[in-house]
Scaffold this active site. Structure first.
Site, mmCIF file in Angstrom:
data_model
loop_
_atom_site.group_PDB
_atom_site.id
_atom_site.type_symbol
_atom_site.label_atom_id
_atom_site.label_comp_id
_atom_site.label_asym_id
_atom_site.label_seq_id
_atom_site.Cartn_x
_atom_site.Cartn_y
_atom_site.Cartn_z
ATOM 1 N N LEU A 91 64.912 0.061 -64.997
ATOM 2 C CA LEU A 91 65.841 -0.202 -63.896
ATOM 3 C C LEU A 91 66.054 1.061 -63.080
ATOM 4 O O LEU A 91 66.376 2.114 -63.633
ATOM 5 C CB LEU A 91 67.184 -0.703 -64.430
ATOM 6 C CG LEU A 91 68.247 -1.015 -63.373
ATOM 7 C CD1 LEU A 91 67.838 -2.212 -62.530
ATOM 8 C CD2 LEU A 91 69.608 -1.243 -64.016
ATOM 9 N N ASP B 56 50.486 -4.585 -51.800
ATOM 10 C CA ASP B 56 51.720 -5.034 -51.133
ATOM 11 C C ASP B 56 52.672 -3.845 -50.973
ATOM 12 O O ASP B 56 53.868 -3.947 -51.230
ATOM 13 C CB ASP B 56 52.382 -6.150 -51.937
ATOM 14 C CG ASP B 56 53.519 -6.826 -51.165
ATOM 15 O OD1 ASP B 56 53.478 -6.813 -49.916
ATOM 16 O OD2 ASP B 56 54.439 -7.339 -51.812
ATOM 17 N N ASP C 40 56.246 -3.400 -58.129
ATOM 18 C CA ASP C 40 55.507 -4.597 -57.691
ATOM 19 C C ASP C 40 54.023 -4.330 -57.468
ATOM 20 O O ASP C 40 53.388 -4.927 -56.596
ATOM 21 C CB ASP C 40 56.122 -5.184 -56.412
ATOM 22 C CG ASP C 40 57.223 -6.185 -56.730
ATOM 23 O OD1 ASP C 40 57.447 -6.449 -57.922
ATOM 24 O OD2 ASP C 40 57.852 -6.685 -55.797
#
Length: 470
Positions: free
Chosen positions: A243, A287, A309
Site C-alpha cells: 500500500l 498502460d 498496474d
C-alpha cells in the site's frame, strides 16, 4: 455522510460461502465484540468495541486513552474526551453505532467535520479523523454488517477488507488489514470475465494468468509496487499489494500545477529506472500514465515513486484500457493507435508514455489536446503533432525539450532507448539531483548507480527525430 462507493465491479463473483471466518466468529461470541476500529494513522492502535458506550480522549478515564506525553498528542490538539461511540438497539431496525463529537477541534467522518455536540451514525468502513481531516485515525468495522461474505475464505482468514480505494480498467482496489499484524495492504480485485486475449474474451486462462502473475510477484525494485501474494478463485483474482499512501502523480500535478525542473528530474529518473527494470525482466507496462505512478509521501515533492498496474494490460482489450483517462488515449504510442492495439509492438511504447509524462510534469498539461480544431487527438499522436508554447517553456532547458522530442518520436525504431535516456545530457547535467534520488531508492547503498545507469563515453548516436509543430 458515511457512504463510500463500494459497489462491486459488474462481473465480480458472489461466493457461495456466507459465513464469517470461524476464528473471528468465535472471538466475537466469546468477547462480545460488536465492532472494531482499525488504525490508519501510525500513532493509533486497533481497538475492539465491546461495550455499548466507549470514550476516546486525553482524560485518564477514557476507554481509549491518549497520554499527554505521546507523540500523537503533542503534535495534535485533542480534547479530554474527543468523541464517544455508542451502540443503540431498536426492535424495528436492530443495532446502530453512533459517534458523538465532543471535541473543540473536530471529529471528521469521511472527511466531513461533525461539530461539537453533533451525532452521526457510523456505517461499515467509515473513516474517522481527529482534529483535522488529514489526521486519519481509524476505519470503523461493523462486525454485524460486514461485507466479508462476498470474499473467499482464503482471503477472509488473513485479511479484513474495508473501504474502496479506487476503480480502474483492471477492476476494483480495496484497503485491507492483515489480521495478525494490522499491516495495511491494497487488494486488487479482478474478475476473470474481463480478461481478453487477441481481441477475444476468454475465461479459461487460469494457467496463463497465474504464470504471468507469479513472474510479477518475483519483481524486486524500490520503485515497483511489491506484490505480497495472490489468491486465485474460479472467477476472480485477488492481488494483495504493497500500500502506497502518498497519492497519485496525477493528483499531485493537479494540486501544484507543475513541477520545477529539478524536482521533475528527480522523479523522472526513478520512473526510467523502474520501467527499464521491467523491460530487463521482459515486461512491458503498456498502460503507463500519471495515475499509475504513486508517491510514497504527500508531504514533500522529492519523494520515492512506485509504479503500479504493470504487466496486467496484456489480458485486457487495449482500446478499452486506453480510454480510462477522461475517455482519451493521452499516453498511448502512435503504433498502438494505428493498429487499434491489435498488432505486436515493442516495449518502446512505454518510452513514448514517459515522454508524455515528462512533458506534463514540466508544464502541467499534456502535449496532445482535444482543443486542436484541425486534428483529433488520435491524429495528433499518430502524426507526432505537438509544440512547446513559449509562455510555458521559455524557462525550461533545451536539454529537457530535446529529451522529450526524442521520446515522442513517432517511429519506434528511431525512438530513444531507456539506456540512452539515462545517458542523456538532461539527466547527466544534474549529478547531485540524480545521486539524491538514487540514495532515496537505495538508502543503505545496497546497489551501485552503475548497475542501473548506463554511462558510455562513446554513446550511440542519438536519432534526430523531427516533429511537426501546431
Amino acid at each position: 455522510m458515511c457512504d463510500y462507493k463500494q459497489s462491486q465491479i459488474p462481473t465480480q463473483a458472489v461466493y457461495e460461502t456466507n459465513t464469517q471466518n470461524e476464528d473471528e466468529l468465535n472471538d466475537k461470541l466469546q468477547e462480545n465484540i460488536w465492532g472494531r476500529l482499525l488504525p490508519i494513522g501510525s500513532a493509533f492502535y486497533r481497538y475492539d468495541l465491546k461495550n455499548d458506550l466507549t470514550t476516546f480522549g486525553r482524560r485518564q478515564d477514557c476507554d481509549y486513552h491518549i497520554t499527554k506525553d505521546s507523540p500523537v498528542c503533542v503534535a495534535t490538539a485533542y480534547s479530554n474526551v474527543h468523541f464517544k461511540i455508542k451502540r443503540e438497539f431498536s426492535i424495528k431496525t436492530g443495532h446502530h453505532a453512533l459517534l458523538e463529537d465532543l471535541s473543540t477541534n473536530g471529529t471528521f467522518i469521511n472527511g466531513q467535520r461533525l461539530g461539537k455536540g453533533r451525532i452521526q451514525a457510523l456505517k461499515n468502513n467509515c473513516e474517522i479523523a481527529l482534529s483535522k481531516p488529514e489526521n486519519k485515525a481509524f476505519i470503523f468495522i461493523d462486525l454485524d454488517n460486514s461485507d466479508d461474505n462476498i470474499y473467499p475464505k482464503e482471503l477472509k482468514n488473513k485479511y479484513t477488507i474495508t473501504k474502496t480505494l479506487g476503480k480502474g480498467a483492471y477492476g476494483e482496489v480495496k484497503l485491507a488489514f492483515e489480521k495478525n499484524t494490522c499491516e495495511k495492504y491494497a487488494v486488487k480485485i479482478i474478475s476473470k470475465k474481463t480478461f481478453t486475449m487477441n481481441g477475444r474474451h476468454k475465461i479459461n486462462l487460469d494457467n496463463q494468468i497465474m504464470s504471468e502473475i507469479n513472474i510479477l510477484k518475483k519483481l524486486e525494485h524500490p520503485c515497483i509496487i511489491k506484490i505480497k501474494e495472490v489468491i486465485d478463485t474460479n472467477e476472480t483474482v485477488f492481488i494483495i499489494l504493497e500500500l502506497v499512501e502518498g497519492g497519485e502523480l496525477f493528483d499531485k500535478i493537479v494540486s501544484i500545477e507543475k513541477y520545477d525542473e529539478l524536482t521533475a528530474k528527480f522523479l523522472f529518473y526513478q520512473m526510467v529506472l523502474a520501467i527499464k527494470y521491467l523491460h530487463d525482466q521482459g515486461i512491458s507496462h503498456r498502460d503507463l500514465k500519471p495515475e499509475n505512478i504513486l508517491l510514497t509521501s504527500s508531504e514533500t515533492k522529492e519523494t520515492l515513486i512506485k509504479v503500479t498496474d504493470f504487466g496486467l494490460s496484456k489480458f485486457f482489450d487495449e482500446f478499452s484500457v486506453m480510454k480510462t483517462f477522461c475517455g482519451t488515449p493521452n499516453y498511448l504510442a502512435p503504433e498502438v493507435l494505428k493498429t487499434k492495439g491489435a498488432a505486436a509492438y515493442s516495449n518502446k511504447i512505454d518510452n513514448w508514455s514517459l515522454g508524455v509524462i515528462l512533458y506534463i510534469c514540466l508544464v502541467g498539461f499534456p502535449p496532445f489536446s482535444d482543443e486542436n480544431p484541425k486534428l483529433s487527438m488520435e491524429e495528433q499522436i499518430i502524426q507526432g503533432v505537438y509544440d512547446f508554447p513559449y509562455d510555458f517553456w521559455s524557462t525550461i532547458s533545451n536539454e529537457a525539450i530535446d529529451l522529450i522530442k526524442k521520446l515522442l518520436c513517432v517511429d519506434p525504431d528511431e525512438r530513444i532507448t531507456l539506456e540512452e535516456v539515462l545517458d542523456h545530457e538532461w539527466l547527466k547535467s544534474s549529478p547531485d539531483t540524480i545521486q539524491k534520488a538514487h540514495d532515496l531508492m537505495f538508502p543503505n547503498g545496497s546497489r551501485k548507480r552503475s548497475n542501473d545507469q548506463v554511462v558510455s563515453s562513446q554513446s550511440q548516436e542519438q536519432s534526430n527525430c523531427k516533429k511537426q509543430k501546431i
